[in-house]
Design an enzyme around this catalytic site. Sequence first.
Site, PDB file in Angstrom:
ATOM      1  CD  GLU A 246     -29.694  23.090   3.628  1.00 24.85           C
ATOM      2  OE1 GLU A 246     -29.702  23.868   2.557  1.00 24.85           O
ATOM      3  OE2 GLU A 246     -30.842  23.013   4.336  1.00 24.85           O
TER       4      GLU A 246
ATOM      5  CB  SER B  20     -36.289  23.742   8.134  1.00 22.67           C
ATOM      6  OG  SER B  20     -37.247  24.039   8.567  1.00 22.67           O
TER       7      SER B  20
ATOM      8  CG  HIS C   8     -32.885  20.830   6.623  1.00 24.72           C
ATOM      9  ND1 HIS C   8     -32.864  22.002   5.671  1.00 24.72           N
ATOM     10  CD2 HIS C   8     -33.939  20.640   6.985  1.00 24.72           C
ATOM     11  CE1 HIS C   8     -34.034  21.895   5.395  1.00 24.72           C
ATOM     12  NE2 HIS C   8     -34.795  21.069   6.289  1.00 24.72           N
TER      13      HIS C   8
ATOM     14  CG  ASN D 121     -35.968  24.989   3.848  1.00 24.71           C
ATOM     15  OD1 ASN D 121     -36.077  24.334   2.888  1.00 24.71           O
ATOM     16  ND2 ASN D 121     -36.441  24.781   5.261  1.00 24.71           N
TER      17      ASN D 121
HETATM   18  N1  3HC Z   1     -41.107   7.848  -0.038  1.00 22.57           N
HETATM   19  C1  3HC Z   1     -40.339   6.962  -0.320  1.00 22.57           C
HETATM   20  N2  3HC Z   1     -40.034   6.894  -1.763  1.00 22.57           N
HETATM   21  C2  3HC Z   1     -40.508   7.641  -2.595  1.00 22.57           C
HETATM   22  C3  3HC Z   1     -41.535   8.751  -2.127  1.00 22.57           C
HETATM   23  C4  3HC Z   1     -41.790   8.728  -0.713  1.00 22.57           C
HETATM   24  N3  3HC Z   1     -42.638   9.592  -0.348  1.00 22.57           N
HETATM   25  N4  3HC Z   1     -41.946   9.201  -3.137  1.00 22.57           N
HETATM   26  C5  3HC Z   1     -41.199   8.824  -4.476  1.00 22.57           C
HETATM   27  N5  3HC Z   1     -40.393   7.932  -3.873  1.00 22.57           N
HETATM   28  C6  3HC Z   1     -39.524   6.923  -4.866  1.00 22.57           C
HETATM   29  C7  3HC Z   1     -40.397   6.237  -5.499  1.00 22.57           C
HETATM   30  O1  3HC Z   1     -40.494   4.911  -5.121  1.00 22.57           O
HETATM   31  C8  3HC Z   1     -38.995   5.990  -6.756  1.00 22.57           C
HETATM   32  O2  3HC Z   1     -38.078   4.756  -6.243  1.00 22.57           O
HETATM   33  P1  3HC Z   1     -37.450   4.429  -7.413  1.00 22.57           P
HETATM   34  O3  3HC Z   1     -36.915   5.037  -8.613  1.00 22.57           O
HETATM   35  O4  3HC Z   1     -36.271   3.608  -6.551  1.00 22.57           O
HETATM   36  O5  3HC Z   1     -38.413   3.368  -8.100  1.00 22.57           O
HETATM   37  C9  3HC Z   1     -38.604   7.348  -6.927  1.00 22.57           C
HETATM   38  O6  3HC Z   1     -38.947   8.086  -5.588  1.00 22.57           O
HETATM   39  C10 3HC Z   1     -39.292   8.275  -7.949  1.00 22.57           C
HETATM   40  O7  3HC Z   1     -40.744   8.378  -7.713  1.00 22.57           O
HETATM   41  P2  3HC Z   1     -41.595   8.640  -8.635  1.00 22.57           P
HETATM   42  O8  3HC Z   1     -41.114   7.987 -10.236  1.00 22.57           O
HETATM   43  O9  3HC Z   1     -42.675   7.913  -8.293  1.00 22.57           O
HETATM   44  O10 3HC Z   1     -41.760  10.190  -8.641  1.00 22.57           O
HETATM   45  P3  3HC Z   1     -41.129  11.151  -9.606  1.00 22.57           P
HETATM   46  O11 3HC Z   1     -40.332  10.842 -10.527  1.00 22.57           O
HETATM   47  O12 3HC Z   1     -42.203  12.111  -9.785  1.00 22.57           O
HETATM   48  O13 3HC Z   1     -40.070  11.649  -8.417  1.00 22.57           O
HETATM   49  C11 3HC Z   1     -39.886  12.947  -6.295  1.00 22.57           C
HETATM   50  C12 3HC Z   1     -40.799  12.023  -7.286  1.00 22.57           C
HETATM   51  C13 3HC Z   1     -38.481  12.323  -6.191  1.00 22.57           C
HETATM   52  C14 3HC Z   1     -40.542  13.392  -5.096  1.00 22.57           C
HETATM   53  C15 3HC Z   1     -39.544  14.295  -7.285  1.00 22.57           C
HETATM   54  O14 3HC Z   1     -40.789  14.664  -7.634  1.00 22.57           O
HETATM   55  C16 3HC Z   1     -38.849  15.364  -6.574  1.00 22.57           C
HETATM   56  O15 3HC Z   1     -37.754  15.500  -6.743  1.00 22.57           O
HETATM   57  N6  3HC Z   1     -39.730  16.712  -6.172  1.00 22.57           N
HETATM   58  C17 3HC Z   1     -38.903  17.662  -5.505  1.00 22.57           C
HETATM   59  C18 3HC Z   1     -39.103  17.440  -4.101  1.00 22.57           C
HETATM   60  C19 3HC Z   1     -38.530  18.720  -3.253  1.00 22.57           C
HETATM   61  O16 3HC Z   1     -38.523  19.761  -3.773  1.00 22.57           O
HETATM   62  N7  3HC Z   1     -38.194  18.356  -1.969  1.00 22.57           N
HETATM   63  C20 3HC Z   1     -37.686  19.438  -1.103  1.00 22.57           C
HETATM   64  C21 3HC Z   1     -38.861  20.338  -0.372  1.00 22.57           C
HETATM   65  S1  3HC Z   1     -38.393  21.364   0.842  1.00 22.57           S
HETATM   66  C22 3HC Z   1     -37.843  20.438   1.981  1.00 22.57           C
HETATM   67  O17 3HC Z   1     -37.988  19.315   2.200  1.00 22.57           O
HETATM   68  C23 3HC Z   1     -37.268  21.277   3.332  1.00 22.57           C
HETATM   69  C24 3HC Z   1     -38.315  21.131   4.448  1.00 22.57           C
HETATM   70  O18 3HC Z   1     -37.687  22.073   5.552  1.00 22.57           O
HETATM   71  C25 3HC Z   1     -39.679  21.465   4.363  1.00 22.57           C
END
Ligand code: 3HC
Length: 397
Positions: A269, A236, A257, A307
């Site tokens: 990305e 990243s 990414h 990011n």
């Molecule tokens: N692994 C696999 N599947 C997962 C999971 C995981 N860790 N967490 C959730 N899921 C799945 C669930 O099983 C569910 O699947 P389904 O719709 O097929 O049943 C789906 O995701 C939705 O999960 P939930 O209903 O339990 O939970 P939410 O509706 O609260 O969604 C989320 C969870 C999708 C993680 C949502 O909260 C979200 O979009 N959060 C933002 C995450 C974000 O911003 N990520 C980017 C971070 S920065 C980054 O990654 C960059 C790096 O360089 C650091």
Amino acid sequence: MQEIVDRITAEDEAAGIARTLLFPYLNHAATMFESGYATKADIDAAMRFGCGYPIGPLDLVDALGASTVAEGLAHLHERTGDQLHVPAPLLARLAVSSSTFAEEASAGAAAEEPVSHHPVAKVGVVGTGTMASGIVEVFAKAGHDVVFVGRTDEKAAAVQARVEKNLDRAIAKGKLDEAGKSAVIDRLTAATEREALGDVDIVVEAIAEDLDIKLELFRDLDRICKPGAILATTTSSLSIAECAAVTSRPADVIGMHFFNPAPVMKLVEVVSADGTSPEVADTVKTLCLDIGKHPVSCGDRAGFIVNALLFPYLNDAVRLHESGVPMGDIDDAMKATKLPMGPFELLDVVGNDVSLAIQTTLVEAFGHEGWTPAATLQKVVAEGKLGRKTGEGFHTY
Ligand code: 3HC
């Protein structure tokens, strides 16, 4: 959409919190677009598919009106004196002319559909962490044979266990059956020797975010992988060009990414260094579409799109808390604008150590003093409160 606009422009305290945190983020997105680093479509898609935002930042400016955002920033700048709160020149122009980013973008050339130039059947993944496991799962579910390489049998077994756990969760939800699970599992091959990657069409590495460690791996991949195999890094913040430079095939080295959690977040990305061939970039974008992801294109610069836009906002949230606003109020105010998680919840998911490292890299790359990592972010990391993975971060789990 109107609901989000009404929430952000309301007169209450929560809306004030939202504006304080969102307007600098929108300003930065405007600067990114104006600089030509990425297209409007890719900037908006990146935040929607990488972070689950309901609307991209430039579309949000258009919905709020550029003048509303520019005036809000000007007020913020009066309070803070921070150069980052001076409206970007393009934003200021749009505010005066009452025009939109959509109109600005339509003046540019339309993006072409990518085409694949190399067949990609067999995939290699190096690494055994959360991201590597998620990436293994994504490729195997999309029908690719996947060889994944860990340093020990135990680490490789942990990847297999994580994938199986997610498949079991899908079965429990009625989204997959046992035969489907077996088909995915049958496509997986665990290995502890990198030599197992000799016949893959692409390797995606998701090992430690440390340049020396990555360079050692890329030298080895160059030796092991067949000619024409694409070598992709999920970094990243490290330079793709530096990884490419230690290989004899810089045109085949590229960034891919993924976002956390990889099986869920649709964004990839696709990062081209100067030497990356356009055919390889096109092939990787096509591969992303094949595995159900949304690719966006960007250049080899720290933070890429997401990011660079996300972490300064998260850092600002920590500073706002330091100024006396309770964490829960900040999380709630942001979720009220339809973001899927509040900033402190997201910091705990990403890991505070990872967030601090990214923010530090961004300051080094962009030189904005206003992005200096918040003291409290540094403190929680020093105390080992890294987030969900240690049971405690900003919140306790
Ligand atoms: N692994 C696999 N599947 C997962 C999971 C995981 N860790 N967490 C959730 N899921 C799945 C669930 O099983 C569910 O699947 P389904 O719709 O097929 O049943 C789906 O995701 C939705 O999960 P939930 O209903 O339990 O939970 P939410 O509706 O609260 O969604 C989320 C969870 C999708 C993680 C949502 O909260 C979200 O979009 N959060 C933002 C995450 C974000 O911003 N990520 C980017 C971070 S920065 C980054 O990654 C960059 C790096 O360089 C650091």
